[in-house]
Motif scaffolding. Structure first.
Motif, short mmCIF file in Angstrom:
data_model
loop_
_atom_site.label_atom_id
_atom_site.label_comp_id
_atom_site.label_asym_id
_atom_site.label_seq_id
_atom_site.Cartn_x
_atom_site.Cartn_y
_atom_site.Cartn_z
N PRO A 1 -62.49 17.57 19.61
CA PRO A 1 -62.24 17.17 21.00
C PRO A 1 -62.17 15.66 21.14
CG PRO A 1 -64.53 17.81 20.71
CD PRO A 1 -63.83 18.16 19.44
N PRO A 2 -61.56 15.19 22.23
CA PRO A 2 -61.57 13.75 22.50
C PRO A 2 -63.00 13.22 22.58
CG PRO A 2 -60.03 14.87 23.96
CD PRO A 2 -60.79 15.94 23.26
N LEU A 3 -63.14 11.93 22.33
CA LEU A 3 -64.45 11.31 22.41
C LEU A 3 -64.97 11.33 23.84
CD1 LEU A 3 -63.75 8.19 20.16
CD2 LEU A 3 -64.95 10.29 19.51
N ALA A 4 -66.29 11.35 23.97
CA ALA A 4 -66.93 11.37 25.28
C ALA A 4 -68.09 10.39 25.28
CB ALA A 4 -67.42 12.78 25.62
N GLY B 1 -57.49 9.73 10.19
CA GLY B 1 -57.90 8.39 10.58
C GLY B 1 -58.01 8.21 12.07
N CYS B 2 -57.50 9.17 12.83
CA CYS B 2 -57.70 9.22 14.28
C CYS B 2 -57.62 10.67 14.71
CB CYS B 2 -56.67 8.36 15.01
SG CYS B 2 -55.00 9.03 14.98
N LEU B 3 -58.10 10.94 15.91
CA LEU B 3 -58.07 12.31 16.42
C LEU B 3 -56.66 12.76 16.75
CD1 LEU B 3 -61.20 12.18 18.76
CD2 LEU B 3 -61.05 13.17 16.47
N ALA B 4 -55.83 11.84 17.27
CA ALA B 4 -54.48 12.23 17.69
C ALA B 4 -53.67 12.80 16.53
CB ALA B 4 -53.76 11.04 18.30
#
Length: 332
Positions: free
Chosen positions: A281-284, A266-269
């Motif tokens: 990867p983190p959003l850009a 539900g989230c990247l973390a």
């Protein structure tokens, strides 16, 4: 019923129902805030008045956030999310015993709410993230009390549901929460809501035997499926979140209460914590996050350019003296 706010090509804001593929203004120029305060039964009566009216096609308007929230509380109600995110913070996956005792939440910024398709402008950060959530919206006329509601009273207070994307700057959030307060600047720059509010009566078929909302929620980044979950995997059903929020406090029409981030991506973390690396990867800038929730619809949020804020100096190391020095004395 679906309730929305929108703007047309002139910038004028409309508020009303979504009927089929069109938007229809509320009778008598009412606003979403006023309809929420009047409660679900009155909304149903108003809907019957305009159900056959000519509306404006959805393609000809731009949807806004479906309400201007009175407040926003965001819970952390998914055990699986807590397991993954805790590992991303300190390398240890755990759910502390205190999590099970009560549905913890934080207040976030109602002044930076974004609507469908509206780009988020994060702070300067290396770890932009999304959070897939469903939010309950409180309505009125469920009784005379706004404080210390029972779960049954709280159930009647829920007017409807919408999709919530709690944008996050994970590096900022991690730093500030080491001070044992927050989150603050890691969160308060943007919260997307939409595309509309679907009234609570529409979800009766989705309630399981324990009162949990068994609807599927999915999140995509640039059309790649990142995570999916059932909202019924929450530790508490929505009425209990509302009841807890009302303890020795108040919940009022227009309050928004987020479920917290779903599990299973539900989230990247959460995924970073489970995998031990920044994958995905983190959003850009230029990325697009699309959330799809059964019974509600789709909420799209593009990632815009970061905004650099003015620098502030670090804390000064002060003497901790308790009396002014002679040179500091103010002349009479």
């Amino acid at each position: 019923m679906r309730i929305a706010r929108w703007s047309d090509t002139t910038g004028a804001v409309g508020e009303g129902f979504v009927v089929g593929d069109a938007v229809v203004r509320f009778p008598d120029g009412l606003t979403v805030a006023e309809v929420l305060a009047r409660g679900l039964a009155e909304a149903q009566r108003l809907h019957a008045q305009v159900a056959d009216a000519d509306g404006r096609p959805l393609r000809d308007v731009r949807l806004l956030a479906p309400l201007v929230p009175a407040s926003i509380r965001d819970f952390v109600a998914f055990e699986e999310h807590v397991e993954g995110v805790s590992a991303s913070v300190d390398g240890k996956s755990e759910v502390v015993p205190e999590w099970y005792q009560a549905p913890t939440f934080y207040f976030t910024n109602p002044h930076t709410v974004l609507g469908p398709g509206e780009p988020v402008r994060p702070p300067v950060t290396q770890r932009v993230d999304f959070e897939l959530e469903v939010a309950a919206v409180v309505g009125g006329t469920h009784g005379s009390r706004e404080a210390n509601l029972t779960p049954e009273e709280a159930r009647a207070a829920i007017f409807g549901y919408t999709i919530m994307n709690d944008w996050s700057a994970r590096d900022l959030q991690s730093r500030e929460m080491k001070v044992r307060l927050g989150p603050a600047k890691g969160k308060d720059f943007g919260m997307s809501l939409g595309p509309w509010i679907v009234t609570a009566d529409e979800f009766e078929p989705f309630l399981d035997g324990d009162g949990f909302l068994a609807i599927r929620a999915e999140v995509f980044v640039n059309d790649e499926l990142i995570g999916h979950d059932l909202v019924s995997n929450m530790g508490w059903p929505f009425p209990e979140l509302v009841a807890y929020a009302s303890r020795n406090s108040r919940v009022v029409p227009g309050d928004v209460l987020g479920s917290g981030t779903t599990g299973n991506g539900g989230c990247l973390a959460e995924l970073w914590g489970r995998r031990g690396e920044l994958s995905p990867p983190p959003l850009a800038e230029g990325d697009t996050v699309r959330m799809v929730v059964e019974g509600i619809g789709e909420l799209v949020g593009p990632v815009g350019a970061a905004v650099a804020a003015p620098d502030l100096p670090p804390a000064r190391q002060r003497s901790r003296r308790r009396e002014r020095a002679q040179a500091d004395q103010v002349a009479p």
